[in-house]
Design a protein around this motif. Structure first.
Motif, PDB file in Angstrom:
ATOM      1  N   VAL A  23       0.842  -1.203   0.000  1.00 21.17           N
ATOM      2  CA  VAL A  23       0.000   0.000   0.000  1.00 21.17           C
ATOM      3  C   VAL A  23       0.880   1.257   0.000  1.00 21.17           C
ATOM      4  N   LEU A  24       2.110   1.108   0.514  1.00 23.56           N
ATOM      5  CA  LEU A  24       3.024   2.257   0.584  1.00 23.56           C
ATOM      6  C   LEU A  24       3.796   2.452  -0.716  1.00 23.56           C
ATOM      7  N   PHE A  71      -7.315  -0.852   9.642  1.00 25.73           N
ATOM      8  CA  PHE A  71      -7.533   0.530  10.074  1.00 25.73           C
ATOM      9  C   PHE A  71      -7.291   0.673  11.571  1.00 25.73           C
ATOM     10  N   LYS A 108      -3.162   0.527  11.444  1.00 27.61           N
ATOM     11  CA  LYS A 108      -3.108   1.927  10.997  1.00 27.61           C
ATOM     12  C   LYS A 108      -2.669   2.033   9.538  1.00 27.61           C
ATOM     13  N   LEU A 109      -3.074   1.028   8.762  1.00 23.74           N
ATOM     14  CA  LEU A 109      -2.795   1.019   7.329  1.00 23.74           C
ATOM     15  C   LEU A 109      -4.113   1.049   6.548  1.00 23.74           C
ATOM     16  N   VAL A 110      -4.101   1.778   5.446  1.00 18.97           N
ATOM     17  CA  VAL A 110      -5.246   1.815   4.544  1.00 18.97           C
ATOM     18  C   VAL A 110      -5.042   0.709   3.507  1.00 18.97           C
ATOM     19  N   PHE A 125      -4.611   9.420   4.193  1.00 22.02           N
ATOM     20  CA  PHE A 125      -5.475   8.313   3.747  1.00 22.02           C
ATOM     21  C   PHE A 125      -5.306   8.068   2.253  1.00 22.02           C
ATOM     22  N   LEU A 149      -1.835   5.721   5.132  1.00 24.69           N
ATOM     23  CA  LEU A 149      -1.606   5.593   6.570  1.00 24.69           C
ATOM     24  C   LEU A 149      -2.781   6.206   7.322  1.00 24.69           C
ATOM     25  N   VAL A 150      -3.145   5.575   8.432  1.00 25.87           N
ATOM     26  CA  VAL A 150      -4.177   6.108   9.315  1.00 25.87           C
ATOM     27  C   VAL A 150      -3.469   6.968  10.365  1.00 25.87           C
ATOM     28  N   GLY A 168      -1.984   7.203  15.591  1.00 28.94           N
ATOM     29  CA  GLY A 168      -3.050   6.872  14.654  1.00 28.94           C
ATOM     30  C   GLY A 168      -4.335   6.410  15.327  1.00 28.94           C
TER      31      GLY A 168
END
Lengths: 328, 328
Positions: free
Chosen positions: A48-49, A277, A281-283, B277, B282-283, B314
């Protein structure tokens, strides 16, 4: 299918060198909360990063970099409604090549805008009446643009394989032997690349594709040993994982190296997105969370083991994300 | 205030050793989309990925580890409505110490539940009628529990300093000289610890606290050279950043090492949460995003520079997060 076409570990090493100045070197992440929850040591590969929000940039950039200089001016063309579109567009922008992306007219506005944001020309088609592959081939035929396949291509697979290459580097750096590695599968390019890289370094690791319930063409094909389409009708919230059948090249790799497939329901995927989430803490987009969902749902026999889980993408619309995190 | 009480770089090195088996070693993250947006090389320290979802675990664990064995059975007590509560509770759980957390009765249920989830006893108080410090001191007096201050304590500051220690390691590993490092400030413990670590390795780096508009006690105090309270009435969405005045110990450090403070409005903070987001995947809670907000809003003169930005936590409720990401 001849073995000559299949990508090798050396191709992945080359891709890693090609990508190094441009791709984000994502690092394995651990979460004490996740480890406690599943009773395992889990190492997450947070793609995701990655640039464009998914691993797709890797394969696209590696493929585009392989196009000879004298063909680059004609550009590239691809069809995709999502992450591959953004990956190709961003890679073309960096390499200063024109890019045309064929997208369905009902693709989310945000994905169209992001693709245009990378400088690509977006051509819309009617999902019900037109054939996107034909449109892309027509564009290629007229302009000389190179068609960039989403998965069934040795350079694309080698690019995605850098995900596994980096995971292997990180496992080695912290002195860990992975027992299990699982990644989402649609056409199977990500899993094939990862399998080549992980098996080269950790031959005893057990590899598993992860798919949404019903869209389990890899699970079925790995079971039977021959490529089989999925039997799902309708849709899944994992919009990135709706390919109908494993790729030819990708399955030639995966059928040799991948043990079996696991699945998760849309509800379980939604819970995994909410877990990511709340605790990580990752989307993570639904399709990117399916291996995590299978792990959390107990479909991966993880207890006491070391498990690598790929979070393959995070491009999710705010409305859907809001719904998923608020439903608990 | 004597200098003898002030933490040193050696204390941070010790804290790093103490924390190493328990804290998540967060790695600097880069985002091509962010770099392009602000015209700088930005390196993000994602403490949202830390155990308990914020950097607070570091200071709490370092403090609790310094309690002599013969006093540990009496446990610890802390007052906090948020991240410090979870940090202390999680550290106490690992060290098998009883923990009592004094929380306002109107604290979000999710934060109460998370704190209880780490095995702490939660004591509620009426924010309007009761004095939480007095309640905590009473508990400490009766039980012998050690009071764990949220920021004004050398061991707490040294623990938070491991954030800067790791950033310095990562900067050095990739051969980067940071021009600017900015972190959110409430009581100033995080900034003080980071300042000690960064200045020891990169004396030319410019350090900046980041605060919500109005709650700018650090900005005002750094300007005048003496501790000043903020002048805000009401609230900010940065619930983690509402301390009324810099700590004594923390300001003794920060007044020497930190250049000045920057601020961001609640609207800018909300946009930064949405940016994180959408682009960073990242949250980040509002208080954790205030340095990023100041950067995105142009309050940090970043163009052409290398900038370290701390995303400090977060822990945000799903409802608020949903609102912030959908408002654009």
């Amino acid at each position: 299918m001849t073995d000559k076409l299949l990508p090798t570990f050396a191709d992945i090493e080359s891709a890693a060198r090609v990508l190094s100045p441009y791709a984000v070197r994502t690092r394995l992440i651990s979460s004490p909360a996740l480890d406690e929850r599943v009773g395992a040591r889990v190492l997450l590969k947070p793609e995701v990063l990655q640039r464009t929000g998914s691993f797709k940039f890797r394969g696209a950039f590696n493929k585009l970099s392989s196009i000879p200089q004298d063909r680059r001016a004609a550009g590239v063309v691809a069809f995709s409604s999502g992450n591959h579109a953004q990956g190709v567009a961003a890679a073309a922008q960096i390499l200063k090549m024109p890019a045309t992306i064929v997208m369905p007219s009902d693709a989310p506005a945000s994905k169209r805008e992001r693709t245009k944001g990378y400088g690509a020309q977006v051509v819309l088609y009617d999902r019900d009446k037109e054939d996107r592959e034909q449109i892309a081939r027509d564009i290629s035929g007229k302009s000389g643009a190179v068609l960039v396949p989403p998965f069934d291509d040795p350079m694309v697979i080698a690019g995605q394989g850098t995900v596994g290459f980096e995971m292997a580097e990180d496992f080695a750096a912290i002195g860990v032997l992975p027992d299990i590695v699982s990644a989402p599968a649609s056409g199977g390019g990500l899993m094939a690349g990862i399998a080549l890289a992980i098996k080269a370094k950790f031959p005893d690791a057990t590899l598993m594709t992860a798919e949404p319930d019903g869209f389990d063409d890899h699970a079925r094909s790995l079971n039977s040993g021959v490529r089989q389409p999925h039997r799902a009708e309708g849709r899944t919230i994992c919009d990135a994982l709706m390919a109908s059948i494993p790729g030819e090249l990708t399955f030639a790799v995966n059928s040799k190296l991948v043990a079996h497939g696991v699945t998760a329901s849309d509800a379980e995927v939604g819970e995994a997105v909410a877990f990511a989430f709340r605790e990580l803490k990752l989307v993570v987009e639904p399709g990117g969370a399916v291996a995590l969902a299978a792990l959390l749902a107990g479909r991966i026999d993880a207890r006491g083991k070391t498990v690598g889980i790929v979070l393959s993408g995070g491009n999710v619309d705010a409305d859907l994300f809001a719904k998923l995190i608020q439903q608990v």
